[in-house]
Design an enzyme around this catalytic site. Structure first.
Site, PDB file in Angstrom:
ATOM      1  N   TYR A   1     -39.631  26.820  14.432  1.00 53.00           N
ATOM      2  CA  TYR A   1     -39.246  25.410  14.452  1.00 53.00           C
ATOM      3  C   TYR A   1     -37.916  25.233  13.723  1.00 53.00           C
ATOM      4  O   TYR A   1     -37.152  26.186  13.593  1.00 53.00           O
ATOM      5  CB  TYR A   1     -40.410  24.546  13.909  1.00 53.00           C
ATOM      6  CG  TYR A   1     -40.240  23.159  14.430  1.00 53.00           C
ATOM      7  CD1 TYR A   1     -40.235  22.929  15.799  1.00 53.00           C
ATOM      8  CD2 TYR A   1     -39.964  22.103  13.579  1.00 53.00           C
ATOM      9  CE1 TYR A   1     -39.963  21.670  16.306  1.00 53.00           C
ATOM     10  CE2 TYR A   1     -39.701  20.843  14.087  1.00 53.00           C
ATOM     11  CZ  TYR A   1     -39.694  20.641  15.448  1.00 53.00           C
ATOM     12  OH  TYR A   1     -39.407  19.410  15.951  1.00 53.00           O
TER      13      TYR A   1
ATOM     14  N   ARG B   1     -31.869  14.121  22.881  1.00 49.75           N
ATOM     15  CA  ARG B   1     -31.499  14.102  21.449  1.00 49.75           C
ATOM     16  C   ARG B   1     -32.297  15.179  20.743  1.00 49.75           C
ATOM     17  O   ARG B   1     -33.298  14.914  20.102  1.00 49.75           O
ATOM     18  CB  ARG B   1     -31.785  12.695  20.862  1.00 49.75           C
ATOM     19  CG  ARG B   1     -31.077  12.420  19.552  1.00 49.75           C
ATOM     20  CD  ARG B   1     -32.060  12.173  18.423  1.00 49.75           C
ATOM     21  NE  ARG B   1     -32.861  13.337  18.157  1.00 49.75           N
ATOM     22  CZ  ARG B   1     -34.018  13.350  17.496  1.00 49.75           C
ATOM     23  NH1 ARG B   1     -34.543  12.244  17.066  1.00 49.75           N
ATOM     24  NH2 ARG B   1     -34.701  14.460  17.275  1.00 49.75           N
TER      25      ARG B   1
ATOM     26  N   LYS C   1     -43.081  22.903  18.944  1.00 52.36           N
ATOM     27  CA  LYS C   1     -44.039  21.948  18.358  1.00 52.36           C
ATOM     28  C   LYS C   1     -45.469  22.342  18.708  1.00 52.36           C
ATOM     29  O   LYS C   1     -46.372  22.236  17.872  1.00 52.36           O
ATOM     30  CB  LYS C   1     -43.767  20.530  18.889  1.00 52.36           C
ATOM     31  CG  LYS C   1     -42.524  19.929  18.264  1.00 52.36           C
ATOM     32  CD  LYS C   1     -42.809  18.593  17.621  1.00 52.36           C
ATOM     33  CE  LYS C   1     -41.792  18.322  16.547  1.00 52.36           C
ATOM     34  NZ  LYS C   1     -41.797  17.019  15.963  1.00 52.36           N
TER      35      LYS C   1
ATOM     36  N   GLU D   1     -41.036  13.443  22.510  1.00 51.87           N
ATOM     37  CA  GLU D   1     -40.301  14.234  21.534  1.00 51.87           C
ATOM     38  C   GLU D   1     -38.826  14.312  21.885  1.00 51.87           C
ATOM     39  O   GLU D   1     -38.470  14.674  23.002  1.00 51.87           O
ATOM     40  CB  GLU D   1     -40.909  15.648  21.562  1.00 51.87           C
ATOM     41  CG  GLU D   1     -40.440  16.548  20.482  1.00 51.87           C
ATOM     42  CD  GLU D   1     -40.794  16.030  19.097  1.00 51.87           C
ATOM     43  OE1 GLU D   1     -41.921  15.545  18.894  1.00 51.87           O
ATOM     44  OE2 GLU D   1     -39.928  16.103  18.211  1.00 51.87           O
ATOM     45  N   ASP D   2     -37.986  13.951  20.945  1.00 50.59           N
ATOM     46  CA  ASP D   2     -36.537  14.123  21.071  1.00 50.59           C
ATOM     47  C   ASP D   2     -35.937  13.443  22.310  1.00 50.59           C
ATOM     48  O   ASP D   2     -35.059  13.990  22.995  1.00 50.59           O
ATOM     49  CB  ASP D   2     -36.160  15.620  20.996  1.00 50.59           C
ATOM     50  CG  ASP D   2     -36.240  16.126  19.549  1.00 50.59           C
ATOM     51  OD1 ASP D   2     -36.654  15.343  18.656  1.00 50.59           O
ATOM     52  OD2 ASP D   2     -35.886  17.286  19.297  1.00 50.59           O
TER      53      ASP D   2
ATOM     54  N   ASP E   1     -43.244  11.167  17.935  1.00 52.13           N
ATOM     55  CA  ASP E   1     -43.244  11.816  16.620  1.00 52.13           C
ATOM     56  C   ASP E   1     -41.982  11.500  15.829  1.00 52.13           C
ATOM     57  O   ASP E   1     -42.018  11.382  14.605  1.00 52.13           O
ATOM     58  CB  ASP E   1     -43.383  13.325  16.820  1.00 52.13           C
ATOM     59  CG  ASP E   1     -43.668  14.020  15.513  1.00 52.13           C
ATOM     60  OD1 ASP E   1     -44.517  13.511  14.761  1.00 52.13           O
ATOM     61  OD2 ASP E   1     -43.029  15.039  15.231  1.00 52.13           O
ATOM     62  N   ASP E   2     -40.855  11.365  16.525  1.00 52.67           N
ATOM     63  CA  ASP E   2     -39.590  11.103  15.820  1.00 52.67           C
ATOM     64  C   ASP E   2     -39.637   9.757  15.113  1.00 52.67           C
ATOM     65  O   ASP E   2     -39.026   9.574  14.063  1.00 52.67           O
ATOM     66  CB  ASP E   2     -38.422  11.132  16.806  1.00 52.67           C
ATOM     67  CG  ASP E   2     -38.391  12.439  17.561  1.00 52.67           C
ATOM     68  OD1 ASP E   2     -38.315  13.484  16.908  1.00 52.67           O
ATOM     69  OD2 ASP E   2     -38.492  12.419  18.807  1.00 52.67           O
TER      70      ASP E   2
ATOM     71  N   ASN F   1     -32.007  17.112  10.536  1.00 49.20           N
ATOM     72  CA  ASN F   1     -32.166  18.497  10.980  1.00 49.20           C
ATOM     73  C   ASN F   1     -31.131  18.824  12.055  1.00 49.20           C
ATOM     74  O   ASN F   1     -30.676  17.912  12.740  1.00 49.20           O
ATOM     75  CB  ASN F   1     -33.569  18.686  11.599  1.00 49.20           C
ATOM     76  CG  ASN F   1     -34.643  18.670  10.533  1.00 49.20           C
ATOM     77  OD1 ASN F   1     -34.474  19.178   9.450  1.00 49.20           O
ATOM     78  ND2 ASN F   1     -35.763  18.043  10.871  1.00 49.20           N
TER      79      ASN F   1
HETATM   80  P1  NAD Z   1     -31.202   8.595  16.429  1.00 47.02           P
HETATM   81  O1  NAD Z   1     -30.186   9.059  17.399  1.00 47.02           O
HETATM   82  O2  NAD Z   1     -32.264   7.673  16.893  1.00 47.02           O
HETATM   83  O3  NAD Z   1     -30.478   7.880  15.183  1.00 47.02           O
HETATM   84  C1  NAD Z   1     -29.326   8.351  14.554  1.00 47.02           C
HETATM   85  C2  NAD Z   1     -28.731   7.176  13.795  1.00 47.02           C
HETATM   86  O4  NAD Z   1     -27.673   7.658  12.974  1.00 47.02           O
HETATM   87  C3  NAD Z   1     -28.142   6.085  14.673  1.00 47.02           C
HETATM   88  O5  NAD Z   1     -28.592   4.847  14.200  1.00 47.02           O
HETATM   89  C4  NAD Z   1     -26.637   6.192  14.446  1.00 47.02           C
HETATM   90  O6  NAD Z   1     -25.977   4.941  14.498  1.00 47.02           O
HETATM   91  C5  NAD Z   1     -26.601   6.706  13.038  1.00 47.02           C
HETATM   92  N1  NAD Z   1     -25.346   7.370  12.699  1.00 47.02           N
HETATM   93  C6  NAD Z   1     -24.628   8.235  13.449  1.00 47.02           C
HETATM   94  N2  NAD Z   1     -23.506   8.589  12.772  1.00 47.02           N
HETATM   95  C7  NAD Z   1     -23.548   7.948  11.583  1.00 47.02           C
HETATM   96  C8  NAD Z   1     -22.699   7.906  10.468  1.00 47.02           C
HETATM   97  N3  NAD Z   1     -21.574   8.611  10.433  1.00 47.02           N
HETATM   98  N4  NAD Z   1     -23.051   7.121   9.420  1.00 47.02           N
HETATM   99  C9  NAD Z   1     -24.189   6.417   9.446  1.00 47.02           C
HETATM  100  N5  NAD Z   1     -25.047   6.432  10.479  1.00 47.02           N
HETATM  101  C10 NAD Z   1     -24.720   7.185  11.542  1.00 47.02           C
HETATM  102  O7  NAD Z   1     -31.835   9.903  15.797  1.00 47.02           O
HETATM  103  P2  NAD Z   1     -33.187  10.014  14.929  1.00 47.02           P
HETATM  104  O8  NAD Z   1     -34.321  10.320  15.808  1.00 47.02           O
HETATM  105  O9  NAD Z   1     -33.305   8.845  14.043  1.00 47.02           O
HETATM  106  O10 NAD Z   1     -32.874  11.347  14.115  1.00 47.02           O
HETATM  107  C11 NAD Z   1     -31.816  11.377  13.187  1.00 47.02           C
HETATM  108  C12 NAD Z   1     -31.878  12.672  12.396  1.00 47.02           C
HETATM  109  O11 NAD Z   1     -33.109  12.726  11.682  1.00 47.02           O
HETATM  110  C13 NAD Z   1     -31.825  13.959  13.219  1.00 47.02           C
HETATM  111  O12 NAD Z   1     -31.070  14.925  12.528  1.00 47.02           O
HETATM  112  C14 NAD Z   1     -33.243  14.406  13.282  1.00 47.02           C
HETATM  113  O13 NAD Z   1     -33.367  15.828  13.420  1.00 47.02           O
HETATM  114  C15 NAD Z   1     -33.722  13.964  11.926  1.00 47.02           C
HETATM  115  N6  NAD Z   1     -35.175  13.799  11.914  1.00 47.02           N
HETATM  116  C16 NAD Z   1     -35.849  14.462  10.954  1.00 47.02           C
HETATM  117  C17 NAD Z   1     -37.224  14.369  10.912  1.00 47.02           C
HETATM  118  C18 NAD Z   1     -38.003  15.067   9.849  1.00 47.02           C
HETATM  119  O14 NAD Z   1     -39.205  15.212  10.003  1.00 47.02           O
HETATM  120  N7  NAD Z   1     -37.382  15.473   8.777  1.00 47.02           N
HETATM  121  C19 NAD Z   1     -37.893  13.612  11.862  1.00 47.02           C
HETATM  122  C20 NAD Z   1     -37.161  12.925  12.830  1.00 47.02           C
HETATM  123  C21 NAD Z   1     -35.790  13.025  12.835  1.00 47.02           C
END
Ligand code: NAD
Length: 546
Positions: free
Chosen positions: A103, A155, A173, A244-245, A267-268, A407
């Site tokens: 993962y 994504r 997953k 997912e994603d 899940d996201d 991530n």
């Molecule tokens: P998403 O595309 O829905 O959201 C990304 C957000 O970031 C958007 O609102 C965008 O406007 C904002 N953004 C982009 N550039 C930016 C900047 N320079 N400054 C401020 N904001 C900015 O994506 P998501 O599903 O919310 O995922 C975002 C990140 O979180 C990914 O890296 C994902 O891998 C990670 N994530 C981690 C976990 C975990 O379990 N740790 C779970 C889900 C997502």
């Protein structure tokens, strides 16, 4: 879910070479003398019989000789293709070492190189041109799926649009579902809906595995998803579908459309929310403060950020705040700056968190103005928790909560060492990808992953064992509480906001129990609750030992 859901005995139906070539039945050199005679294997294997324990040691020795994580990923994938039980035994017994390979972060790299390292297909690909025959395609899957993880690859982690290469994510997953929650691998179906990609690099890559076309959108996209959902239920009645994603312009819509119709979750949005809330509960055990007193500033305003904010709001409401007051305690910064009411470009999922405030373009300025107790990074922009950001959080708070959840590791807002160094060891830190334990000021810190992988296996298991009709936010709240309860004082002492990963099967069983009980309480369970739910769940979990 039928009686022996998750465990289902696997009786060899094949013999001879066919048996050795079926990864779901193959034990390789571990077939006993008796089995070799009974199953027509005599002579097809070298004479010496190895135990599964010895096979595990051999796999680990070979794996540890490799230095490149992608090489290790490929080696593990090949093992998965040859001997499924051995693959899962290696995963279950070494989850700390293996999860980062199957993962995040390595799976991100594997998705980027998917076509180049492709060996054998796994799961079902549904293409944009498959309208009208999705059920027929799903029938090609030879096993009775109870759980589908589906992506459209738009994504992938924080890596953007990887099209059909995104298949690495559902596969990864579902490997965690089997290893961490004991859902039998035969019940798990990875699906990629290939609607094209807008990633030009992939489109011009000779080895890209997907359709050579740009993404379909609008009605044709929605109709394909609808056909998939309907077909999945026709072929696998009652199947749990985890989204997912998906990019956030589809993720929120699809969740809203299907969450009250079928058994599904994203899940996201929801899994991330539960893991982050559990991490906050742990941090508050250290500070002694109340959740309702927190002010949380998110960097990022997408699926993860608003999912987490929504669940925090529900938890604050449960502690007596009004919904409006709770929302006032959650703030978002997106790519254009602080999300405020006066901005004209606010999309629907951000509206509840668009407060009255002058616009601010910069995250550090937002920290100075709002004085948050916690910052949560989910913007997929690496390095954004700068030394100045961390120092300001340490100036404002005795124990600042700092979650760098993006991530893979390249997108992390900061690493563990930076978090501790710039807060003088006071940060209550969690990260989306793993970081090793480290020493700071003579103290050992063991940062643990704030990753939804603590949550989704147990939630899926709970939904399946209770035959839940829907997966609700209450179930994710119950999951967050169950996870937080398993964090010990010794964990907190070393800065760990989550339990140790090797406890994941115990964690998943407790989460599953909490989810199943919530399903029963809310009238959503399709099966009566077992008298001792925990025992009932644990008895059914898949065990890869031969
Ligand atoms: P998403 O595309 O829905 O959201 C990304 C957000 O970031 C958007 O609102 C965008 O406007 C904002 N953004 C982009 N550039 C930016 C900047 N320079 N400054 C401020 N904001 C900015 O994506 P998501 O599903 O919310 O995922 C975002 C990140 O979180 C990914 O890296 C994902 O891998 C990670 N994530 C981690 C976990 C975990 O379990 N740790 C779970 C889900 C997502």
């Amino acid at each position: 879910m039928t009686g022996q859901v998750v465990r289902k005995a696997v009786e060899p139906s094949a013999r001879g070479l066919a048996l050795l070539q079926d990864p779901t039945l193959n034990k390789g050199t571990a077939f006993t003398e008796k089995e070799r005679d009974a199953l027509g294997l005599r002579g097809l294997l070298p004479p010496h019989v190895l135990s599964q324990d010895e096979q595990v040691t051999r796999v680990l020795t070979n794996l540890r000789r490799l230095s490149d994580p992608l090489e290790k990923f490929i080696a593990l994938n090949s093992l998965h293709d040859r001997n499924e039980a051995l693959f899962f035994r290696v995963l279950c017994d070494n989850i700390d070492e293996m999860q980062p390979l199957v993962y995040t972060p390595t799976v991100g790299l594997a998705c980027q190189k998917f076509g180049h390292i492709f060996q054998r297909p796994r799961g079902i690909f549904i293409g944009a041109n498959d309208r009208g025959r999705v059920a027929e395609i799903l029938r090609n899957w030879p096993y009775p799926a109870e759980l589908i993880v589906v992506t459209d690859g738009e994504r992938i982690l924080g890596l953007g649009d990887l099209g059909a290469n995104g298949m690495g994510i559902p596969v990864g997953k579902l490997s965690l579902y089997a290893a961490c929650a004991g859902i039998h691998p035969k019940l798990c179906l990875p699906v990629t809906i290939d609607v094209g990609t807008n990633n030009e690099t992939l489109l011009s890559d000779a080895y890209y595995v997907g359709l050579r076309q740009h993404r379909i959108t609008g009605a044709p996209y929605d109709e394909l998803i609808e056909e998939f959902i309907t077909a999945a239920h026709e072929v696998f009645p009652g199947v749990l579908i985890q989204f997912e994603d998906f990019a956030n312009h589809n993720a929120f819509r699809l969740l809203a459309r299907y969450r009250n119709r079928i058994c599904t979750f994203n899940d996201d949005i929801q899994g991330t929310a539960a893991v982050a809330l559990a991490g906050i509960f742990s941090a508050l055990r250290i500070t002694g403060a109340k959740l309702a007193e927190q002010k949380i500033l998110f960097l990022g305003a997408g699926e993860a950020a608003t999912g987490i904010a929504d669940l925090i709001v529900s938890a604050m409401v449960a502690q007596g705040l009004s919904q409006a007051a709770a929302r006032e305690r959650c703030w978002l910064v997106d790519s254009k700056g602080l999300v405020v009411k006066s901005r004209a470009d606010i999309t629907a999922h951000k509206v509840p968190y668009a407060h009255d405030h002058p616009p601010l373009a910069d995250f550090l300025d937002a920290i100075k103005a709002l004085k948050p107790t916690a910052i949560i990074g989910v913007a997929a922009v690496g390095g954004t928790f700068t030394p100045q950001v961390l120092e300001e959080m340490a100036r404002l708070n005795e124990r600042p909560i700092v979650f760098a959840l993006s991530n893979p590791t390249s997108k992390a807002e900061c690493d563990a060492e930076q978090a501790y160094r710039h807060t003088n060891g006071r940060a209550l830190f969690a990260c989306g990808s793993p970081f090793d334990p480290l020493q700071f000021n003579g103290k050992t810190f063991v940062p643990r992953q704030g990753n939804n992988s603590y949550i989704f296996p147990g939630v899926g298991l709970g939904a399946i064992v209770s035959r839940a009709r829907h997966v609700t936010d209450d179930m994710f709240m119950a999951a967050a509480h169950a996870l937080a309860h398993l964090v010990s004082e010794a964990d907190l002492e070393q800065g760990s906001l989550f339990p140790a990963l090797p406890r994941i099967r115990e964690v998943s069983a407790h989460i599953a129990k909490a989810v199943a009980e919530t399903a029963a309480k809310s009238g959503l369970a399709g099966k009566p609750a077992a008298p001792d739910m925990l025992k009932h769940i644990q008895a059914q979990m898949y065990d890869p030992r031969y």
